[in-house]
Design an enzyme around this catalytic site. Structure first.
Site, PDB file in Angstrom:
ATOM      1  N   ALA A  14       0.823  -1.220   0.000  1.00 46.67           N
ATOM      2  CA  ALA A  14       0.000   0.000   0.000  1.00 46.67           C
ATOM      3  C   ALA A  14       0.853   1.265   0.000  1.00 46.67           C
ATOM      4  O   ALA A  14       0.321   2.370   0.007  1.00 46.67           O
ATOM      5  CB  ALA A  14      -0.922   0.005   1.214  1.00 46.67           C
ATOM      6  N   ASP A 160      20.562   3.065  -8.237  1.00 39.82           N
ATOM      7  CA  ASP A 160      21.829   3.808  -8.260  1.00 39.82           C
ATOM      8  C   ASP A 160      22.522   3.615  -9.621  1.00 39.82           C
ATOM      9  O   ASP A 160      23.072   4.554 -10.193  1.00 39.82           O
ATOM     10  CB  ASP A 160      22.734   3.320  -7.121  1.00 39.82           C
ATOM     11  N   HIS A 188      23.861   0.566  -0.515  1.00 38.76           N
ATOM     12  CA  HIS A 188      22.887   1.517  -1.066  1.00 38.76           C
ATOM     13  C   HIS A 188      22.728   2.640  -0.036  1.00 38.76           C
ATOM     14  O   HIS A 188      21.795   2.658   0.767  1.00 38.76           O
ATOM     15  CB  HIS A 188      21.539   0.848  -1.343  1.00 38.76           C
TER      16      HIS A 188
HETATM   17  N1  NAD Z   1      16.876   0.445  -2.494  1.00 41.15           N
HETATM   18  C1  NAD Z   1      16.434   1.535  -3.089  1.00 41.15           C
HETATM   19  O1  NAD Z   1      16.986   1.967  -4.109  1.00 41.15           O
HETATM   20  C2  NAD Z   1      15.243   2.307  -2.556  1.00 41.15           C
HETATM   21  C3  NAD Z   1      14.734   3.364  -3.311  1.00 41.15           C
HETATM   22  C4  NAD Z   1      13.622   4.046  -2.838  1.00 41.15           C
HETATM   23  C5  NAD Z   1      13.062   3.715  -1.622  1.00 41.15           C
HETATM   24  N2  NAD Z   1      13.592   2.703  -0.894  1.00 41.15           N
HETATM   25  C6  NAD Z   1      13.001   2.291   0.377  1.00 41.15           C
HETATM   26  O2  NAD Z   1      11.831   1.508   0.119  1.00 41.15           O
HETATM   27  C7  NAD Z   1      10.998   1.512   1.248  1.00 41.15           C
HETATM   28  C8  NAD Z   1       9.553   1.767   0.863  1.00 41.15           C
HETATM   29  O3  NAD Z   1       9.401   3.040   0.315  1.00 41.15           O
HETATM   30  P1  NAD Z   1       7.955   3.668   0.064  1.00 41.15           P
HETATM   31  O4  NAD Z   1       8.206   5.031  -0.471  1.00 41.15           O
HETATM   32  O5  NAD Z   1       7.081   2.738  -0.674  1.00 41.15           O
HETATM   33  O6  NAD Z   1       7.448   3.810   1.573  1.00 41.15           O
HETATM   34  P2  NAD Z   1       5.948   3.993   2.078  1.00 41.15           P
HETATM   35  O7  NAD Z   1       6.074   4.459   3.487  1.00 41.15           O
HETATM   36  O8  NAD Z   1       5.138   4.765   1.107  1.00 41.15           O
HETATM   37  O9  NAD Z   1       5.381   2.510   2.057  1.00 41.15           O
HETATM   38  C9  NAD Z   1       5.854   1.500   2.908  1.00 41.15           C
HETATM   39  C10 NAD Z   1       4.714   0.545   3.127  1.00 41.15           C
HETATM   40  O10 NAD Z   1       5.231  -0.550   3.841  1.00 41.15           O
HETATM   41  C11 NAD Z   1       4.238  -0.963   4.771  1.00 41.15           C
HETATM   42  N3  NAD Z   1       4.879  -1.770   5.801  1.00 41.15           N
HETATM   43  C12 NAD Z   1       5.557  -1.369   6.906  1.00 41.15           C
HETATM   44  N4  NAD Z   1       5.937  -2.432   7.642  1.00 41.15           N
HETATM   45  C13 NAD Z   1       5.507  -3.519   6.983  1.00 41.15           C
HETATM   46  C14 NAD Z   1       5.573  -4.911   7.255  1.00 41.15           C
HETATM   47  N5  NAD Z   1       6.162  -5.368   8.364  1.00 41.15           N
HETATM   48  N6  NAD Z   1       5.026  -5.760   6.365  1.00 41.15           N
HETATM   49  C15 NAD Z   1       4.415  -5.301   5.264  1.00 41.15           C
HETATM   50  N7  NAD Z   1       4.295  -4.001   4.965  1.00 41.15           N
HETATM   51  C16 NAD Z   1       4.849  -3.126   5.810  1.00 41.15           C
HETATM   52  C17 NAD Z   1       3.625   0.337   5.262  1.00 41.15           C
HETATM   53  O11 NAD Z   1       2.339   0.133   5.832  1.00 41.15           O
HETATM   54  C18 NAD Z   1       3.568   1.138   3.966  1.00 41.15           C
HETATM   55  O12 NAD Z   1       2.337   0.950   3.290  1.00 41.15           O
HETATM   56  C19 NAD Z   1      11.605   2.567   2.188  1.00 41.15           C
HETATM   57  O13 NAD Z   1      12.397   1.888   3.158  1.00 41.15           O
HETATM   58  C20 NAD Z   1      12.479   3.382   1.278  1.00 41.15           C
HETATM   59  O14 NAD Z   1      13.526   4.028   1.971  1.00 41.15           O
HETATM   60  C21 NAD Z   1      14.662   1.991  -1.347  1.00 41.15           C
HETATM   61  O1  LMR Z   2      17.670   7.823  -0.279  1.00 38.01           O
HETATM   62  C1  LMR Z   2      16.635   7.451   0.266  1.00 38.01           C
HETATM   63  O2  LMR Z   2      16.439   7.569   1.497  1.00 38.01           O
HETATM   64  C2  LMR Z   2      15.552   6.820  -0.572  1.00 38.01           C
HETATM   65  C3  LMR Z   2      16.046   5.810  -1.505  1.00 38.01           C
HETATM   66  O3  LMR Z   2      16.895   4.867  -0.930  1.00 38.01           O
HETATM   67  C4  LMR Z   2      16.660   6.378  -2.752  1.00 38.01           C
HETATM   68  O4  LMR Z   2      17.807   6.063  -3.074  1.00 38.01           O
HETATM   69  O5  LMR Z   2      15.961   7.133  -3.461  1.00 38.01           O
END
Ligand code: NAD
Ligand code: LMR
Length: 329
Positions: A14, A160, A188
Site C-alpha cells: 500500500a 543507483d 545503497h
Molecule cells: N533500495 C532503493 O533503491 C530504494 C529506493 C527508494 C526507496 N527505498 C526504500 O523503500 C521503502 C519503501 O518506500 P515507500 O516510499 O514505498 O514507503 P511507504 O512508506 O510509502 O510505504 C511502505 C509501506 O510498507 C508498509 N509496511 C511497513 N511495515 C511492513 C511490514 N512489516 N510488512 C508489510 N508491509 C509493511 C507500510 O504500511 C507502507 O504501506 C523505504 O524503506 C524506502 O527508503 C529503497
Molecule cells: O535515499 C533514500 O532515502 C531513498 C532511496 O533509498 C533512494 O535512493 O531514493
C-alpha cells in the site's frame, strides 16, 4: 492461458513504491510479456484497506496476465509458494531515530519475513530487498532463512546504477543505450561508489572519454550517491516510480539475463571477491544467466576506486556488527 502463474509477493503493497510497482508487475514487465502472475500482497493491518483499494484498481485494469490477488497481514500466508518476493515495506527513519534504532525496527520486520520465506516459499524463490537499509535488511532476512541458498537474497542498487547511467549520458552526450559496464559498489547509501573506470561509452573507455577526474570525484559520484536525498528534498517524498522501475529492471535481468558484453549492479552475497568480506550483501558488477547472478571477476581496481569501495564496505561491516549485536543475525 494454461501456464501456471508465477507467485509474486510484494510487501509494503500500500506504500508509494507498491503503487508504482504492482501495475507493472501485473502487466508483464517484471517477468515477461507471456508470463502469468499471481500477486500476494503483504501489509501491516493499518495498510490492508489501502491495499484492497489498489487490488480493486488492478482488477479494473483487466490485465490478461494477472491470475489473482491475495492480501494479508500474515507473512506466513504472503510467502506461501512465493517464487519472487519483493520486500519493499520497511520502517522509515523518523525524527530522533539513530541508525541503531532503525536497524532494530527493521530487524523486527525482516527477521520474521526471512523465516516465513524459509518455511513457506517455493524452492526457486528469488528475493529482492528494496526497503532501507536495503543491504543489511537483506542480510537479516537471509540469515533467518538457513534453508534457502544465500544467493537468492539480493538488495537493490539498480536505482543507483540507472542514476549513474543517466548522469554519464548527460555528461558525454551519448545515449544510455550505448553505455555499458558501469558498476555500483558497496552499500545503497551515500557511501556507495559508482565506478566508471571499466564502463564504456559508445565503445570507448568512459573514464578516458570524460577525462575529468575532478568531475568524477566532485560532481558525478556525489550526485549519484546523494540522489535519494535530492529527490526527497525536491518531491517531499522519497523516490517511488524510479525505485519501482529499478525493482522491475533488477528482477527482469535476474530472470532473463544480462545482454552479451554488458553487466549490471546488484547487492549480492559476497564470496570474498574484490576483498569484500564473505557473507556481506554488497553491490558488485554482476552478470545474470540461467536465473543466477554472478560477480564479474578479474577487474583491475585502481587506487581511486579501492579507497571508495573500502569505505562503503566498512559501513556495511559496521551495520553487520550492529545487527549482530542486536541478535538479528
Ligand atoms: N533500495 C532503493 O533503491 C530504494 C529506493 C527508494 C526507496 N527505498 C526504500 O523503500 C521503502 C519503501 O518506500 P515507500 O516510499 O514505498 O514507503 P511507504 O512508506 O510509502 O510505504 C511502505 C509501506 O510498507 C508498509 N509496511 C511497513 N511495515 C511492513 C511490514 N512489516 N510488512 C508489510 N508491509 C509493511 C507500510 O504500511 C507502507 O504501506 C523505504 O524503506 C524506502 O527508503 C529503497
Ligand atoms: O535515499 C533514500 O532515502 C531513498 C532511496 O533509498 C533512494 O535512493 O531514493
Amino acid at each position: 492461458m494454461t501456464r501456471t502463474p508465477v507467485n509474486v509477493t510484494v510487501t509494503g503493497a500500500a506504500g508509494q513504491i507498491g503503487y508504482a510497482l504492482l501495475f507493472r508487475i501485473a502487466s508483464g514487465q517484471l517477468l515477461g510479456a507471456d508470463v502469468p502472475v499471481k500477486l500476494n500482497l503483504l501489509e501491516i493491518p493499518q495498510g490492508l484497506k489501502a491495499a484492497e483499494g489498489t487490488a480493486m484498481e488492478l482488477d479494473d485494469c483487466a490485465f490478461p496476465l494477472l491470475q489473482g490477488i491475495d492480501i494479508t497481514d500474515d507473512p506466513n500466508v504472503a510467502f506461501d509458494g512465493a517464487n519472487v518476493a519483493l520486500l519493499v515495506g520497511a520502517r522509515p527513519r523518523t525524527k530522533g531515530m539513530e541508525r541503531g534504532d532503525l536497524l532494530e525496527a527493521n530487524g523486527g520486520i525482516f527477521k520474521p519475513q526471512g523465516k516465513a520465506i524459509n518455511d513457506h516459499a517455493a524452492d526457486d524463490i528469488k528475493v529482492l530487498v528494496v526497503g532501507n537499509p536495503a543491504n543489511t535488511n537483506a542480510l537479516i532476512a537471509q540469515a533467518a532463512a538457513p534453508d534457502v541458498p544465500a544467493e537468492r537474497f539480493t538488495a537493490m542498487t539498480r536505482l543507483d546504477h540507472n542514476r549513474a547511467l543517466s548522469q554519464l549520458s548527460k555528461k558525454t552526450g551519448v545515449p544510455v543505450s550505448e553505455i555499458t559496464k558501469l558498476t555500483i559498489w558497496g552499500n545503497h547509501s551515500a557511501t556507495q561508489y559508482p565506478d566508471v573506470f571499466h564502463a564504456e561509452v559508445a565503445g570507448k573507455n568512459a573514464a578516458e572519454a570524460v577525462n575529468d577526474e575532478q568531475w568524477l570525484a566532485e560532481t558525478f559520484i556525489p550526485t549519484v550517491a546523494k540522489r535519494g536525498a535530492a529527490i526527497i528534498e525536491a518531491r517531499g517524498a522519497s523516490s517511488a516510480a524510479s525505485a519501482a522501475n529499478a525493482a522491475i529492471d533488477h528482477v527482469f535481468t535476474w530472470v532473463n539475463g544480462t545482454p552479451a558484453g554488458d553487466w549490471t549492479s546488484a547487492g549480492v552475497v559476497s564470496d570474498g571477491s574484490y576483498g569484500v568480506p564473505e557473507g556481506l550483501i554488497s553491490s558488485f558488477p554482476v552478470t545474470a544467466k540461467d536465473g543466477k547472478f554472478e560477480i564479474v571477476q578479474g577487474l583491475e581496481i585502481n587506487e581511486f576506486s579501492r579507497a571508495r569501495i573500502d569505505a562503503s564496505v566498512k559501513e556495511l561491516e559496521e551495520e553487520r556488527e550492529a545487527v549482530r549485536g542486536l541478535g538479528l543475525i
